[in-house]
Design an enzyme around this catalytic site. Structure first.
Site, PDB file in Angstrom:
ATOM      1  N   CYS A 119       0.865  -1.171   0.000  1.00  0.00           N
ATOM      2  CA  CYS A 119       0.000   0.000   0.000  1.00  0.00           C
ATOM      3  C   CYS A 119       0.909   1.230   0.000  1.00  0.00           C
ATOM      4  CB  CYS A 119      -0.948   0.000   1.198  1.00  0.00           C
ATOM      5  SG  CYS A 119      -0.126  -0.189   2.795  1.00  0.00           S
ATOM      6  N   THR A 120       0.354   2.406   0.015  1.00  0.00           N
ATOM      7  CA  THR A 120       1.135   3.628  -0.180  1.00  0.00           C
ATOM      8  C   THR A 120       2.253   3.790   0.841  1.00  0.00           C
ATOM      9  OG1 THR A 120      -0.799   4.717  -1.113  1.00  0.00           O
ATOM     10  CG2 THR A 120       1.023   6.127  -0.450  1.00  0.00           C
TER      11      THR A 120
END
Length: 236
Positions: A119-120
């Site tokens: 994820c980010t």
């Protein structure tokens, strides 16, 4: 940052750095929330008790170089995935984190493989990787520091395209000889430009190329929206 890290309560905080243009972020605000990522998972899913094993950026880099057999599962929303993602990664088609429990069946074919959640910034994967373990996946990792950290260390390598950001930049990268993978929703040409649909009743965030933005002004996600009379007067 130096003063922040001097405080023993925050001394082990993972700081991420990237370039902005002075107005990338709004002013600092501190809010108290019961949970950072709203997933509505069962109460048994507790990342403080069970979560995927941390995989450092350097280790993932080695995995790619050694052709290790593993599956990258992107835990971001599909519109984030559209402009950039790790090569060979899988998009689950989510619009929100809470939808993981509704699309988990898409991963059943990989249940016995090594799974890496990404994820980010690595926050969302704490809970998402924990949910995979709760559902019976055995060999689950999470990328420590997230995609941002990997791109910072290895610009232009293994992560294709550009990283969607929840700030005024909308996308960012760290340079390198990267491949553009985003496609315009209207004409399918390569682009990394996000825009909200100018139809106020739609407001979909989507990728659109300069040629499909009417006269350099408003852009619409479809012919239907372009014909609407309900227009956004002012947009960022």
């Amino acid at each position: 940052v130096t003063e922040f890290l001097k405080d023993e309560r925050f001394s082990d905080t993972h700081i991420k750095r990237s370039e902005g243009f002075g107005k990338s972020f709004p002013g600092l605000s501190i809010k108290v929330r019961n949970e950072i990522v709203g997933t509505k998972f069962p109460k048994e899913v507790d990342a403080r008790v069970q979560a995927g094993k941390y995989l450092q950026a350097e280790e993932l880099h080695d995995w790619y170089r050694s052709n290790k057999d593993f599956v990258v599962v992107d835990m971001r929303n599909s519109y984030e995935y559209a402009s950039g993602h790790f090569k060979g990664s899988e998009d689950l088609g989510m619009k929100a984190s809470r939808e993981l429990k509704d699309v988990i069946d898409k991963l059943e074919k990989n249940k016995d493989k090594t799974i890496l959640t990404v994820c980010t910034g690595g926050i969302k994967c704490e809970k998402m990787s924990g949910y995979l373990l709760y559902k019976g996946f055995k060999d689950v990792y999470q990328l420590h520091g997230g995609i941002h950290t990997y791109m910072e260390k290895y610009p232009g390598q293994d992560f294709l395209g550009t990283l969607y950001t929840y700030d005024n930049r909308l996308t960012m990268d760290f340079g390198g000889d990267r491949e553009i993978v985003g496609t315009c929703k209207r004409c399918q040409s390569k682009t990394e430009k996000y825009q909200n649909c100018a139809n106020a009743e739609c407001n979909m965030l989507f990728l659109i190329c300069d040629e499909c933005v009417t006269g350099g002004g408003p852009g619409f996600c479809s012919d239907v929206c372009e014909k609407t009379k309900v227009r956004v007067v002012e947009r960022v």
